[in-house]
Design an enzyme around this catalytic site. Sequence first.
Site, PDB file in Angstrom:
ATOM      1  N   ARG A 155       1.036  -1.096  -0.187  1.00  0.00           N
ATOM      2  CA  ARG A 155       0.138  -0.528   0.317  1.00  0.00           C
ATOM      3  C   ARG A 155       0.840   1.759  -0.062  1.00  0.00           C
ATOM      4  NH1 ARG A 155      -3.676  -2.631  -1.897  1.00  0.00           N
ATOM      5  NH2 ARG A 155      -5.224  -2.830  -0.720  1.00  0.00           N
ATOM      6  N   GLU A 191      -3.376   7.007  -4.699  1.00  0.00           N
ATOM      7  CA  GLU A 191      -3.726   6.953  -6.296  1.00  0.00           C
ATOM      8  C   GLU A 191      -5.148   7.294  -6.358  1.00  0.00           C
ATOM      9  OE1 GLU A 191      -3.629   3.029  -5.639  1.00  0.00           O
ATOM     10  OE2 GLU A 191      -2.173   2.843  -5.230  1.00  0.00           O
ATOM     11  N   HIS A 247      -0.731   0.520  -9.731  1.00  0.00           N
ATOM     12  CA  HIS A 247      -1.571  -0.454  -9.371  1.00  0.00           C
ATOM     13  C   HIS A 247      -1.806  -1.455  -9.819  1.00  0.00           C
ATOM     14  CE1 HIS A 247      -3.878  -0.748  -5.209  1.00  0.00           C
ATOM     15  NE2 HIS A 247      -3.538  -1.852  -5.787  1.00  0.00           N
TER      16      HIS A 247
HETATM   17  P1  NAP Z   1      -1.656 -10.987   4.732  1.00  0.00           P
HETATM   18  O1  NAP Z   1      -1.500 -11.977   4.593  1.00  0.00           O
HETATM   19  O2  NAP Z   1      -2.989 -10.987   5.640  1.00  0.00           O
HETATM   20  O3  NAP Z   1      -0.157 -10.405   4.983  1.00  0.00           O
HETATM   21  C1  NAP Z   1      -0.206  -9.395   5.899  1.00  0.00           C
HETATM   22  C2  NAP Z   1       1.294  -9.443   6.736  1.00  0.00           C
HETATM   23  O4  NAP Z   1       1.734  -7.965   6.860  1.00  0.00           O
HETATM   24  C3  NAP Z   1       1.597 -10.294   7.395  1.00  0.00           C
HETATM   25  O5  NAP Z   1       2.567 -11.632   7.233  1.00  0.00           O
HETATM   26  C4  NAP Z   1       1.587  -9.352   9.056  1.00  0.00           C
HETATM   27  O6  NAP Z   1       2.356 -10.259   9.941  1.00  0.00           O
HETATM   28  C5  NAP Z   1       2.359  -8.506   7.997  1.00  0.00           C
HETATM   29  N1  NAP Z   1       1.866  -7.303   9.054  1.00  0.00           N
HETATM   30  C6  NAP Z   1       0.466  -6.670   8.813  1.00  0.00           C
HETATM   31  N2  NAP Z   1       1.138  -5.445   9.498  1.00  0.00           N
HETATM   32  C7  NAP Z   1       1.900  -5.285  10.167  1.00  0.00           C
HETATM   33  C8  NAP Z   1       2.806  -4.219  11.177  1.00  0.00           C
HETATM   34  N3  NAP Z   1       2.050  -3.880  11.528  1.00  0.00           N
HETATM   35  N4  NAP Z   1       3.583  -3.882  11.022  1.00  0.00           N
HETATM   36  C9  NAP Z   1       4.857  -5.020  10.528  1.00  0.00           C
HETATM   37  N5  NAP Z   1       4.279  -6.560  10.003  1.00  0.00           N
HETATM   38  C10 NAP Z   1       3.078  -6.264   9.537  1.00  0.00           C
HETATM   39  O7  NAP Z   1      -2.085  -9.677   3.521  1.00  0.00           O
HETATM   40  P2  NAP Z   1      -1.668 -10.577   1.677  1.00  0.00           P
HETATM   41  O8  NAP Z   1      -2.664 -11.153   1.317  1.00  0.00           O
HETATM   42  O9  NAP Z   1      -0.475 -11.054   1.755  1.00  0.00           O
HETATM   43  O10 NAP Z   1      -1.533  -8.829   1.346  1.00  0.00           O
HETATM   44  C11 NAP Z   1      -0.534  -8.100   2.150  1.00  0.00           C
HETATM   45  C12 NAP Z   1      -1.116  -6.344   1.216  1.00  0.00           C
HETATM   46  O11 NAP Z   1      -1.248  -6.904  -0.305  1.00  0.00           O
HETATM   47  C13 NAP Z   1      -2.662  -6.038   1.584  1.00  0.00           C
HETATM   48  O12 NAP Z   1      -3.428  -5.663   2.643  1.00  0.00           O
HETATM   49  C14 NAP Z   1      -2.511  -4.585   0.841  1.00  0.00           C
HETATM   50  O13 NAP Z   1      -2.804  -3.824   0.513  1.00  0.00           O
HETATM   51  C15 NAP Z   1      -1.540  -5.375  -0.712  1.00  0.00           C
HETATM   52  N6  NAP Z   1      -1.631  -6.078  -2.022  1.00  0.00           N
HETATM   53  C16 NAP Z   1      -1.618  -4.911  -2.867  1.00  0.00           C
HETATM   54  C17 NAP Z   1      -1.834  -5.566  -4.402  1.00  0.00           C
HETATM   55  C18 NAP Z   1      -1.713  -5.147  -5.510  1.00  0.00           C
HETATM   56  O14 NAP Z   1      -1.927  -5.035  -6.308  1.00  0.00           O
HETATM   57  N7  NAP Z   1      -0.419  -3.653  -5.528  1.00  0.00           N
HETATM   58  C19 NAP Z   1      -3.046  -6.865  -4.735  1.00  0.00           C
HETATM   59  C20 NAP Z   1      -3.057  -7.525  -3.441  1.00  0.00           C
HETATM   60  C21 NAP Z   1      -2.692  -6.667  -2.269  1.00  0.00           C
HETATM   61  P3  NAP Z   1       1.638  -9.536  11.149  1.00  0.00           P
HETATM   62  O15 NAP Z   1       0.887  -9.650  11.108  1.00  0.00           O
HETATM   63  O16 NAP Z   1       2.609 -11.348  12.376  1.00  0.00           O
HETATM   64  O17 NAP Z   1       2.767  -8.285  11.471  1.00  0.00           O
HETATM   65  C1  8YV Z   2      -6.829  -4.536  -6.207  1.00  0.00           C
HETATM   66  C2  8YV Z   2      -5.444  -5.287  -3.711  1.00  0.00           C
HETATM   67  O1  8YV Z   2      -6.452  -4.570  -7.096  1.00  0.00           O
HETATM   68  O2  8YV Z   2      -6.550  -6.652  -3.048  1.00  0.00           O
HETATM   69  C3  8YV Z   2      -5.939  -5.569  -2.761  1.00  0.00           C
HETATM   70  O3  8YV Z   2      -5.396  -5.370  -1.575  1.00  0.00           O
HETATM   71  O4  8YV Z   2      -4.905  -3.859  -3.411  1.00  0.00           O
HETATM   72  C4  8YV Z   2      -5.541  -5.025  -5.661  1.00  0.00           C
HETATM   73  O5  8YV Z   2      -5.698  -6.647  -6.173  1.00  0.00           O
HETATM   74  C5  8YV Z   2      -7.577  -3.278  -5.408  1.00  0.00           C
HETATM   75  O6  8YV Z   2      -8.014  -4.095  -3.863  1.00  0.00           O
HETATM   76  C6  8YV Z   2      -8.996  -3.001  -5.875  1.00  0.00           C
HETATM   77  O7  8YV Z   2      -8.552  -2.442  -7.109  1.00  0.00           O
END
Ligand code: NAP
Ligand code: 8YV
Length: 325
Positions: free
Chosen positions: A234, A263, A281
Amino acid sequence: MPDLKRHTILIPGKLHPHAVGRIEAAFPTLRIERADAALLNTEAMAGVRGIGAMTTIDADFIDALPNLEIIANFGVGYDAVDARHAASRGIMVTNTPDVLTEEVADTAVGLLLNTVRELPKAEAYLRAGRWAAEGPYPLTQATLRGRSIGIFGLGRIGQAIARRLEAFGLSISYHNRRRVDGVSYEYHDTLEGLASAVDTLISVAPGGSATEKIVGMKVLEALGPDGVFVNIGRGSTVDEDALVEALKNGTIRAAGLDVFADEPRVPDALVALPNATLLPHVGSASVHTRRAMADLVVDNLISWFSSGKALTAVPETAEVTSPAG
Ligand code: NAP
Ligand code: 8YV
């Protein structure tokens, strides 16, 4: 099978067309331009039982809907939804984990390679006719060879990125609030500690108050002059002014960013930097994966209103139960 036609679903703002089509086929559906209670009359507000959304759902909007039971968020990241407030009101929040994990990890690795080996710039060089006119594209100053990777947020996506980069022969360390069981990667209990131990920091941590601007100048200084920063998590987790400064003055070498603080607005100062590789994104943005996310949004709504169970509740609302019992 309970009668789903008794439950009105509100769709504020834009949502994936496949999700909209399935919601409209299963439920009475109300669409408004944005999540603003002023766009609904009292009767409409009282009728809303569920929300399918890809937009900000704040506490005021939640409070305006007295019979709301579930908010199904399109995206695994749900920092735009006030899930704590929803939990306090006994309202379920769901997200879209797992179905996008591998896609986003693929994108992260592509972004890392583009950042280190300058592949978009090399392609632009070819397209501009400069290969024939001026000779080969210059050798890249950076390489992936020998890099040590630090993953900030070793969750589902972070681990999928780590698995890929292990296969590239790179060492992996990570920072989370807690150690992850069953992985042998080196753990750092602070982000700054992780940044000083590696030369390549990949952020895939969630947004929200706990991570707001946590990647600031101290972390970038700790990463060092050969440092590469990649953000696929993020934009809110980064102090973008500090990042611009660090890229300008050589505090770090380069950055690859898929996400931004405001964004779709990207600061001109970032766009102007030759050592920033920028994507709009697109982490999960394939037809295949976005359709799977859309299905999971709708499957959560259908499951909730037919069996009283959510498929993918967010942790804050894991204990929320359906009023239907
Ligand atoms: P997840 O499985 O919940 O993983 C998040 C990780 O971050 C966990 O290991 C958590 O561990 C750690 N974390 C959370 N808060 C923290 C903090 N304050 N300090 C340090 N570590 C922290 O989630 P995921 O499915 O991997 O997705 C992760 C993130 O990717 C989403 O929340 C989203 O923002 C982003 N994302 C972006 C896209 C994109 O299109 N660019 C797409 C999908 C997701 P602990 O709880 O042990 O801290
Ligand atoms: C999406 C994401 O593009 O899943 C997320 O957290 O950042 C992306 O997969 C977004 O949430 C919707 O546009």
